[in-house]
Write a protein that holds these residues in place. Structure first.
Motif, PDB file in Angstrom:
ATOM      1  N   SER A  78      -3.102   6.381   0.246  1.00  0.00           N
ATOM      2  CA  SER A  78      -4.150   5.717  -0.511  1.00  0.00           C
ATOM      3  C   SER A  78      -5.566   6.108  -0.103  1.00  0.00           C
ATOM      4  O   SER A  78      -6.331   6.619  -0.882  1.00  0.00           O
ATOM      5  N   SER A  79      -5.942   5.834   1.131  1.00  0.00           N
ATOM      6  CA  SER A  79      -7.349   6.032   1.487  1.00  0.00           C
ATOM      7  C   SER A  79      -7.512   5.980   2.995  1.00  0.00           C
ATOM      8  O   SER A  79      -6.762   5.327   3.683  1.00  0.00           O
ATOM      9  N   CYS A 137      -9.772  -2.405   0.013  1.00  0.00           N
ATOM     10  CA  CYS A 137      -8.999  -3.049   1.071  1.00  0.00           C
ATOM     11  C   CYS A 137      -9.748  -3.003   2.400  1.00  0.00           C
ATOM     12  O   CYS A 137     -10.478  -2.053   2.689  1.00  0.00           O
ATOM     13  N   PRO A 180      -1.093   0.912  -4.155  1.00  0.00           N
ATOM     14  CA  PRO A 180      -2.386   0.899  -4.845  1.00  0.00           C
ATOM     15  C   PRO A 180      -2.987   2.292  -4.941  1.00  0.00           C
ATOM     16  O   PRO A 180      -2.803   3.119  -4.053  1.00  0.00           O
ATOM     17  N   ALA A 211       0.806  -1.201   0.000  1.00  0.00           N
ATOM     18  CA  ALA A 211       0.000   0.000   0.000  1.00  0.00           C
ATOM     19  C   ALA A 211       0.847   1.263   0.000  1.00  0.00           C
ATOM     20  O   ALA A 211       1.979   1.273   0.436  1.00  0.00           O
ATOM     21  N   ARG A 261      -7.178   2.343   5.187  1.00  0.00           N
ATOM     22  CA  ARG A 261      -7.343   1.340   4.127  1.00  0.00           C
ATOM     23  C   ARG A 261      -6.186   1.459   3.140  1.00  0.00           C
ATOM     24  O   ARG A 261      -5.968   2.523   2.584  1.00  0.00           O
ATOM     25  N   GLY A 262      -5.484   0.373   2.921  1.00  0.00           N
ATOM     26  CA  GLY A 262      -4.422   0.383   1.920  1.00  0.00           C
ATOM     27  C   GLY A 262      -3.344   1.394   2.193  1.00  0.00           C
ATOM     28  O   GLY A 262      -2.753   1.957   1.266  1.00  0.00           O
ATOM     29  N   VAL A 263      -3.075   1.658   3.456  1.00  0.00           N
ATOM     30  CA  VAL A 263      -2.125   2.698   3.832  1.00  0.00           C
ATOM     31  C   VAL A 263      -0.976   2.053   4.616  1.00  0.00           C
ATOM     32  O   VAL A 263      -1.209   1.305   5.557  1.00  0.00           O
ATOM     33  N   TYR A 323      -8.342   1.169  -5.816  1.00  0.00           N
ATOM     34  CA  TYR A 323      -8.034  -0.160  -5.294  1.00  0.00           C
ATOM     35  C   TYR A 323      -7.985  -0.142  -3.764  1.00  0.00           C
ATOM     36  O   TYR A 323      -8.448  -1.078  -3.104  1.00  0.00           O
ATOM     37  N   ALA A 324      -7.428   0.920  -3.204  1.00  0.00           N
ATOM     38  CA  ALA A 324      -7.334   1.007  -1.743  1.00  0.00           C
ATOM     39  C   ALA A 324      -8.708   0.960  -1.092  1.00  0.00           C
ATOM     40  O   ALA A 324      -8.870   0.440   0.006  1.00  0.00           O
TER      41      ALA A 324
END
Length: 227
Positions: A32-33, A206, A198, A28, A219-221, A202-203
């Motif tokens: 990302s998110s 996750c 990502p 990640a 998320r995705g971090v 995409y994130a």
């Protein structure tokens, strides 16, 4: 940077979807998110989703290094300073002229003598104008930090070893580590859901993995600020 978060799939009952093909693995990015989520551990995942786990970047980095060895572009016995300018070896205070140089294999096997980690507080003290992420400042620190032991005499896990290896991959190939891994490792293996860094879309797929100081689930971090 080559250290980051890896994501794998679990099913809705909490079991790892080990037989899924291709496996959902990803590394990640830090930006990302985020999402506001309850802190309750009872929150359930309703469908298979990428989950974060640690150190997958090390596996991808080691694979990249061995591919370069296989192609004859580098050797495991090569000195690191051949690829990272100014990368210092170990100099005994009693005989500073007898420098023991660090080799690629020493980074891979955690026998380089590098310290285990670099805190962001230390990085910001050493480089006052640094803004994270700061890969060049991190590499400069790794290249010059005092070595804790003579290479090949002690084994101590160090995140800095694989940060340096990632820079070697980038130096030799002229590609960023995430791009190289996607083109030369993940795509040839059909691992379409495996990735570094990502994007936001995409994130968002996750599973949240931890709560930050503001109560947001990430998320995705990547949790590591050096990554």
């Amino acid at each position: 940077m080559p250290r980051a978060t890896v994501l794998s799939v679990v099913d809705q009952n909490g079991g790892r979807a080990a037989r899924r093909n291709p496996p959902y693995l990803a590394v990640a990015s830090r930006e990302s998110s985020t999402a506001t989520m309850p802190r309750s551990p009872a929150a359930r995942i309703s469908r298979p989703a990428p989950w974060a786990s640690r150190t997958a970047a090390c596996a991808a980095t080691a694979t990249a290094i061995m591919q370069l060895v296989e192609r004859g572009e580098i050797r495991l016995a090569d000195r690191v300073d051949r690829y990272i300018a100014g990368f210092k070896g170990y100099a005994d205070v009693k005989s500073p002229r007898d420098t023991v140089h660090i080799r690629i294999i020493d980074l891979m096997t955690h026998t380089s003598g590098l310290p285990p980690y670099l805190s962001t507080a230390r990085l910001q003290r050493e480089y006052e104008e640094v803004v994270l992420p700061a890969p060049d400042s991190v590499i400069d620190y790794v290249a010059n930090v005092e070595r804790r032991a003579k290479p090949r005499t002690e084994c101590e896990y160090s995140c800095l070893n694989y940060i340096a290896l990632g820079r070697i991959v980038e130096s030799v190939t002229g590609e960023s580590l995430d791009l190289y891994a996607r083109e030369h490792i993940f795509e040839p293996l059909g691992m379409s859901s495996t990735r570094f860094m990502p994007d936001a879309e995409y994130a968002a797929e996750c599973a949240p993995t931890t709560v930050d100081g503001d109560g947001r689930m990430l998320r995705g971090v990547v949790h590591d600020p050096l990554a």
